[in-house]
Motif scaffolding. Structure first.
Motif, PDB file in Angstrom:
ATOM      1  N   GLY A 429     -37.303  32.431  45.313  1.00 61.34           N
ATOM      2  CA  GLY A 429     -38.216  33.561  44.649  1.00 61.34           C
ATOM      3  C   GLY A 429     -37.625  34.002  43.336  1.00 61.34           C
ATOM      4  N   GLN A 430     -36.702  33.883  42.880  1.00 58.55           N
ATOM      5  CA  GLN A 430     -35.908  34.599  41.802  1.00 58.55           C
ATOM      6  C   GLN A 430     -34.823  33.396  41.310  1.00 58.55           C
ATOM      7  OE1 GLN A 430     -36.237  37.312  39.497  1.00 58.55           O
ATOM      8  NE2 GLN A 430     -34.947  35.554  38.221  1.00 58.55           N
ATOM      9  N   LEU A 431     -35.503  32.519  40.209  1.00 63.18           N
ATOM     10  CA  LEU A 431     -34.678  31.603  39.339  1.00 63.18           C
ATOM     11  C   LEU A 431     -34.170  32.215  38.232  1.00 63.18           C
ATOM     12  CD1 LEU A 431     -36.415  28.307  40.086  1.00 63.18           C
ATOM     13  CD2 LEU A 431     -34.557  29.272  41.362  1.00 63.18           C
ATOM     14  N   PHE A 432     -33.151  32.054  37.988  1.00 65.71           N
ATOM     15  CA  PHE A 432     -32.473  32.749  36.431  1.00 65.71           C
ATOM     16  C   PHE A 432     -32.753  31.586  35.343  1.00 65.71           C
ATOM     17  CE2 PHE A 432     -29.870  35.103  39.317  1.00 65.71           C
ATOM     18  CZ  PHE A 432     -30.195  36.284  39.097  1.00 65.71           C
ATOM     19  N   ASN A 433     -33.397  31.903  34.185  1.00 63.69           N
ATOM     20  CA  ASN A 433     -33.609  31.287  33.062  1.00 63.69           C
ATOM     21  C   ASN A 433     -34.917  30.488  33.050  1.00 63.69           C
ATOM     22  OD1 ASN A 433     -33.599  29.534  30.702  1.00 63.69           O
ATOM     23  ND2 ASN A 433     -31.113  30.112  30.482  1.00 63.69           N
ATOM     24  N   SER A 434     -36.033  30.658  32.353  1.00 59.56           N
ATOM     25  CA  SER A 434     -37.273  30.255  32.331  1.00 59.56           C
ATOM     26  C   SER A 434     -37.527  29.612  31.021  1.00 59.56           C
ATOM     27  CB  SER A 434     -38.300  31.180  32.426  1.00 59.56           C
ATOM     28  OG  SER A 434     -38.410  32.214  31.747  1.00 59.56           O
ATOM     29  N   ASP A 435     -36.438  29.576  30.217  1.00 58.15           N
ATOM     30  CA  ASP A 435     -36.463  28.867  28.836  1.00 58.15           C
ATOM     31  C   ASP A 435     -36.887  27.386  28.837  1.00 58.15           C
ATOM     32  OD1 ASP A 435     -35.769  31.633  27.769  1.00 58.15           O
ATOM     33  OD2 ASP A 435     -33.594  30.920  27.497  1.00 58.15           O
ATOM     34  N   PRO A 436     -37.827  26.928  27.837  1.00 56.27           N
ATOM     35  CA  PRO A 436     -37.784  25.492  28.074  1.00 56.27           C
ATOM     36  C   PRO A 436     -36.449  24.445  27.579  1.00 56.27           C
ATOM     37  CG  PRO A 436     -39.345  26.636  26.330  1.00 56.27           C
ATOM     38  CD  PRO A 436     -38.057  27.586  26.878  1.00 56.27           C
ATOM     39  N   LEU A 477     -26.133  32.720  32.363  1.00 53.05           N
ATOM     40  CA  LEU A 477     -27.380  32.091  32.611  1.00 53.05           C
ATOM     41  C   LEU A 477     -28.333  32.376  31.646  1.00 53.05           C
ATOM     42  CD1 LEU A 477     -27.197  32.221  36.541  1.00 53.05           C
ATOM     43  CD2 LEU A 477     -26.109  30.434  34.994  1.00 53.05           C
ATOM     44  N   THR A 478     -28.338  33.083  30.628  1.00 51.30           N
ATOM     45  CA  THR A 478     -29.232  33.650  29.765  1.00 51.30           C
ATOM     46  C   THR A 478     -28.643  34.014  28.492  1.00 51.30           C
ATOM     47  OG1 THR A 478     -29.367  35.786  30.686  1.00 51.30           O
ATOM     48  CG2 THR A 478     -30.929  34.199  31.640  1.00 51.30           C
ATOM     49  N   GLY A 479     -29.436  34.074  27.541  1.00 48.43           N
ATOM     50  CA  GLY A 479     -28.931  34.308  26.469  1.00 48.43           C
ATOM     51  C   GLY A 479     -28.881  33.697  25.142  1.00 48.43           C
ATOM     52  N   ASN A 480     -28.669  32.308  25.256  1.00 48.00           N
ATOM     53  CA  ASN A 480     -28.289  31.232  24.304  1.00 48.00           C
ATOM     54  C   ASN A 480     -29.748  31.181  23.345  1.00 48.00           C
ATOM     55  OD1 ASN A 480     -25.825  31.325  24.799  1.00 48.00           O
ATOM     56  ND2 ASN A 480     -25.871  29.257  25.997  1.00 48.00           N
ATOM     57  N   ARG A 481     -29.638  30.818  22.211  1.00 50.83           N
ATOM     58  CA  ARG A 481     -30.950  30.396  21.374  1.00 50.83           C
ATOM     59  C   ARG A 481     -30.999  28.896  21.829  1.00 50.83           C
ATOM     60  NH1 ARG A 481     -30.109  32.835  15.677  1.00 50.83           N
ATOM     61  NH2 ARG A 481     -27.849  31.817  16.291  1.00 50.83           N
ATOM     62  N   THR A 482     -32.120  28.103  22.198  1.00 52.25           N
ATOM     63  CA  THR A 482     -32.203  26.830  22.379  1.00 52.25           C
ATOM     64  C   THR A 482     -33.476  26.372  21.640  1.00 52.25           C
ATOM     65  OG1 THR A 482     -33.327  27.267  24.356  1.00 52.25           O
ATOM     66  CG2 THR A 482     -30.739  27.216  24.509  1.00 52.25           C
ATOM     67  N   ARG A 483     -33.419  24.848  21.566  1.00 55.15           N
ATOM     68  CA  ARG A 483     -34.713  24.248  21.248  1.00 55.15           C
ATOM     69  C   ARG A 483     -35.401  23.927  22.557  1.00 55.15           C
ATOM     70  NH1 ARG A 483     -31.086  20.799  18.578  1.00 55.15           N
ATOM     71  NH2 ARG A 483     -31.721  19.154  20.104  1.00 55.15           N
ATOM     72  N   ALA A 484     -36.830  23.713  22.304  1.00 55.98           N
ATOM     73  CA  ALA A 484     -37.559  23.336  23.626  1.00 55.98           C
ATOM     74  C   ALA A 484     -37.018  22.002  24.204  1.00 55.98           C
ATOM     75  CB  ALA A 484     -39.176  23.243  22.989  1.00 55.98           C
ATOM     76  N   ASP A 485     -36.227  21.071  23.319  1.00 61.01           N
ATOM     77  CA  ASP A 485     -35.833  20.039  24.215  1.00 61.01           C
ATOM     78  C   ASP A 485     -34.348  19.844  24.449  1.00 61.01           C
ATOM     79  OD1 ASP A 485     -35.190  19.911  21.695  1.00 61.01           O
ATOM     80  OD2 ASP A 485     -35.736  17.736  21.320  1.00 61.01           O
ATOM     81  N   GLU A 486     -33.787  21.171  24.277  1.00 65.71           N
ATOM     82  CA  GLU A 486     -32.122  21.215  24.467  1.00 65.71           C
ATOM     83  C   GLU A 486     -31.800  21.902  25.268  1.00 65.71           C
ATOM     84  OE1 GLU A 486     -28.520  23.298  21.904  1.00 65.71           O
ATOM     85  OE2 GLU A 486     -30.753  23.449  21.099  1.00 65.71           O
TER      86      GLU A 486
END
Length: 892
Positions: A429-436, A477-486
């Motif tokens: 019900g709670q997963l960390f990091n929803s970034d692409p 598990l969060t906070g880094n700047r990423t590309r959508a394919d990285e």
């Protein structure tokens, strides 16, 4: 009142009142204006007027007393007209009278504690009491009357009918019995929310109220005659403390009472003609003592005008230095008040003539209290409710987000902190990091949570016979700047995969194996660079209280001061920490329950120097360090201790030690024949390579990198786009767990590594499976390190369980039979017998140390960084893979 925890600074110009007057008035305007948030500490200002300085007190009276509309609450006293220094009650009485007036354009200040104390001091119990009454009974009657009970002389209701009699009884109940009962309950102090001002007298510290047992006994000691046996100074302090308590309550800010926010200026007491050993000086001294002794702040600004400085603080500062003097005082106040210095709250300023007399033609404006916030005004109460609802919605939006919210199932506690979802979860019900691009990080969390449910089911079917433990993975598990394919969280994903592998291996044990433990994993996020690890640990503290199966923490991915602080908090909570990759020297000093799986930086520096000298045959070195975005060398314990180790090992042969930042050129290193060492964070390594690309066909001959670069090398997306084709040799903490090393170990029947290889190849565990003979990605060195850390805790628990129920193997497992500290002690006990045979190498600890001894580390080399398909080759190593310690270093 809330105390500011940081040094006070002058407010910006928009927060200052336009006075148009001399410096003294500007200073007072700044101090009297109440901040919109929080409260400032207010000093005791002692103004020493020079000869010819003018009528300072008169100017101050005009300054605070001439405004129209909302004025600053103020009282003006001239204690010079009061001989002696023992008339504090009379001074406070006059001060109370002036501040209680409804003459300042706002609701008048209400006093409850001080009037009661002053009233008690005017009561005489020795005279005028009926012979049948005791002094206590008379005092009770007067106190009850003071609360507003009906006068005894009021004619009763009479009547001949039954109705009249019933009405008379009802009125008697309403007017006598009920108020009397309420009064008794109030003065008892035993019922919350009733009689709080009575209860306050019994909880404050002056006149030893506990010796009186009840408020009535304490009140009796304050009355005339009885008070003669008390210390006068203590009585004066009690009166003053009660007066200040009323001011504190009047200036409290409660969101459900908008009127509290209408007090926008602090009250000020102006004392004129103060001289040493007079009542004015005594009042200032008592204010200092009460603030020190109670540890409470209050909203009263005191301005004492005198011809000489006080003996407690004879040093004076010129008025033009008032800002600096105030800041120095505010910074030193926590220490001076703790030491109860006689001048802790004093700020003494020396006035010259120009400080008081306005320039010709300039008339200072009267000080007017700022307007209150619009939402605190008396119109439209419904608007206040609407604002509260909107604020609640805003609070919920800051605390949670669509991908960061409490879950109705499982153990989930999260909170939005600076845009990051911080907290813990054991449920899908709670997963960390929803970034692409972070699908694999989310996939391993789903795998762990699914195995959590499977472990609970197996435990239930075993009728709770099998040992059961919970481990927390705490990482960034969060906070880094990423590309959508990285994929930007490779290291954290690998550590979670290692714990998932340990969990999977335990689930594969036979259903009849009552001695085999089951593992439940909670995933926790400490935010970028572990900056919010402290907040996460606070949440985990509550989980540890509620869940007796929680026995330890695995993770803490970066050695920083925030990580060290989290370790100290975890040690306070009593949770052991097994860190797969932390390697900063002396991290174990932060926790007596800390165990490190990787060699410390001192070993890494030793290996780099030995490789340069023995294999490369060079002695000179250039070292560049980085600390990552938004960090510093002092905060980054990993980089700072590594740099210290390299400096110690290379000594005079270290001819350049410098910090590298993004955008800085490195053309001075082109063709450098010595060793060029990158001692920084992996996030800057790509930019470092780009800077070396300028060298073209003349690059530095030997580029070495620390083990942080392993995170870069484990990221295929970053490597594929790496600039240039430089060869790089970098440190590995788990070279024994590469696919090639695992296959070789399986061929020579190494059971531990062969079994591990079988797990990571399985179809129903990692996505995709690792180390397949035909194809597939590498296993990743952090997988084995996290696997070893988890299994060390599991084997220790199994050993304790076997000893606890060796005579009754069918007994149910009781989680409270063990505790985290006991499991940590069992890990060390097993380790002392020969070390733990980990997949990444044998782990041994010296007594009283959390750092491993002679842990296997290696140097891996890649001919071209962008060549993702080429597996790194081990060229050098230190430490032993198995068996007894082997501190020697040698080529592979």
């Amino acid at each position: 009142m809330r105390e500011p925890t940081t040094r006070q600074r002058p407010r910006p110009a928009r927060d200052r009142l336009p006075t148009g007057g001399p410096e003294l008035l500007s200073l007072l305007a700044r101090l009297l204006r109440r901040p919109r948030r929080g409260d400032r500490r207010l000093p005791l200002l002692w103004l020493v007027r020079a000869a010819g300085a003018g009528d300072v007190a008169g100017l101050l009276r005009r300054f605070v007393g001439q405004g129209t509309g909302r004025r600053v609450p103020h009282a003006v006293l001239d204690p010079a007209t009061r001989p002696g220094a023992d008339d504090i009650p009379a001074v406070l009485r006059e001060l109370h009278r002036q501040l209680s007036l409804e003459a300042f354009g706002t609701a008048r200040l209400r006093f409850r504690h001080y009037p009661l104390a002053d009233w008690l001091m005017h009561q005489t119990l020795a005279d005028g009491v009926d012979a049948a009454d005791s002094g206590r009974a008379a005092l009770v009657r007067r106190l009850r009357d003071r609360r507003g009970r009906r006068s005894a002389e009021e004619p009763p209701v009479t009547g001949e009918s039954g109705f009249g009699t019933a009405l008379q009884v009802l009125l008697w109940l309403l007017r006598r019995a009920v108020p009397s009962a309420v009064f008794r309950v109030a003065v008892s102090g035993r019922v919350p929310l009733v009689g709080r001002h009575y209860r306050w007298f019994m909880r404050q510290q002056y006149l030893a109220p506990r010796q009186s047992v009840t408020f009535l006994g304490f009140a009796e000691r304050l009355t005339a005659g009885w008070r003669d046996g008390e210390q006068p100074a203590q009585v004066d302090k009690l009166l003053l403390h009660a007066f200040l308590e009323d001011l504190r309550q009047a200036y409290r800010r409660r969101f459900w009472r908008p009127g509290d926010w209408r007090r926008t200026a602090y009250p000020v007491l102006l004392l004129d003609g103060v001289a040493v050993s007079t009542v004015g000086h005594t009042l200032v001294r008592l204010l200092n003592d009460v603030r020190n002794e109670t540890g409470r702040n209050d909203p009263l600004l005191v301005v004492a005008v005198a011809d000489e400085p006080p003996p407690e603080l004879p040093a004076t500062r010129a008025l033009r230095e008032a800002d600096e003097a105030y800041e120095e005082w505010a910074e030193a106040l926590p220490e001076t008040r703790r030491l109860r210095r006689a001048a802790a709250w004093l700020v003494v300023l020396r006035l010259a003539q120009g400080d008081v007399v306005p320039p010709p033609g300039v008339t200072p404006r009267a000080l007017v209290a700022p307007d209150p916030p619009w939402w605190s005004r008396r119109f439209l109460p419904a608007a206040v409710v609407l604002v509260l609802l909107l604020a609640a919605g805003a609070w919920a939006d800051r605390r949670w987000a669509p991908d960061c919210h409490p879950s109705p199932t499982g153990q989930v506690r999260v909170q939005m902190v600076d845009g990051e979802c911080v907290g813990y979860s054991d449920s899908a019900g709670q997963l960390f990091n929803s970034d692409p691009g972070q699908e694999r990080l989310r996939a391993v969390q789903r795998r762990i949570f699914a195995q959590n449910r499977a472990a609970e089911e197996v435990w239930r079917r075993s009728e709770h016979r099998r040992p059961y433990l919970t481990l927390v993975y705490l990482g960034s598990l969060t906070g880094n700047r990423t590309r959508a394919d990285e994929e930007s969280y490779v290291s954290e994903r690998e550590e979670l995969e290692g714990m998932a592998t340990a969990q999977y291996a335990l689930l594969k044990e036979s259903a009849a194996a009552d001695g085999a433990a089951l593992l439940h994993i909670v995933v926790a996020n400490g935010g970028r660079q572990m900056r919010h690890a402290g907040r996460a640990v606070t949440m985990l503290e509550g989980l540890a209280r509620d869940d007796p199966t929680l026995l330890g923490v695995v993770g803490l991915v970066e050695s920083r001061t925030s990580t060290a602080a989290a370790l100290r908090e975890l040690n306070r909570v009593g949770l052991p920490v097994l860190a797969p990759t932390l390697s900063a020297d002396r991290m174990d000093e932060n926790s007596s329950l800390y165990l490190q799986m990787s060699a410390p930086n001192s070993d890494q520096a030793r290996m780099l120097e030995a490789y340069a000298r023995q294999v490369l045959k060079v002695t000179e070195a250039h070292v560049y360090h980085t600390t990552g975005e938004g960090s510093s060398l002092a905060d980054d314990l990993y980089v700072s201790t590594l740099v210290d180790g390299l400096r110690e090992r290379f000594g005079d042969r270290l001819t350049r030690l410098d910090e590298w930042r993004t955008g800085r050129r490195l053309t001075q290193e082109c063709g450098y024949p010595g060793v060029l060492v990158f001692a920084g964070r992996w996030s800057e390594f790509d930019g470092f390579l780009r800077a070396l690309k300028e060298c073209g066909a003349n690059p530095p001959r030997h580029l070495l990198a620390d083990d942080s670069v392993n995170r870069y090398m484990a990221n295929p997306g970053l490597r594929a786009s790496a600039p240039g084709n430089l060869p790089v040799t970098y440190v590995s903490k788990a070279a024994l767990a590469t696919c090639g090393a695992l296959r070789a170990a399986q061929a020579r029947r190494d059971d531990a590594r062969g079994t591990f290889l079988g797990w990571v190849r399985a179809d129903d565990l990692l996505e995709p499976p690792r180390c397949r003979d035909d194809a597939g990605p590498p296993v990743g060195e952090r997988v084995s390190l996290a696997y070893d850390a988890s299994m060390m805790m599991v084997r220790a628990l199994e050993s304790l369980a076997a000893r606890l129920r060796h005579a009754d193997t069918g007994r149910r497992w009781e989680p409270r039979a063990v505790n985290p500290a006991g499991v940590h002690a069992e890990v060390l006990r097993q380790n002392a017998a020969g070390g733990y045979p980990g997949v990444a190498g044998v782990v041994r600890y010296a007594p009283d140390s959390g750092e491993p001894v002679a842990k296997r580390i290696a140097l891996l080399r890649v001919a071209e960084v962008p060549d993702v398909d080429a597996e790194p080759v081990e060229v050098y190593h230190c430490g032993a893979a198995d068996g007894p310690p082997d501190p020697a270093c040698r080529p592979a």
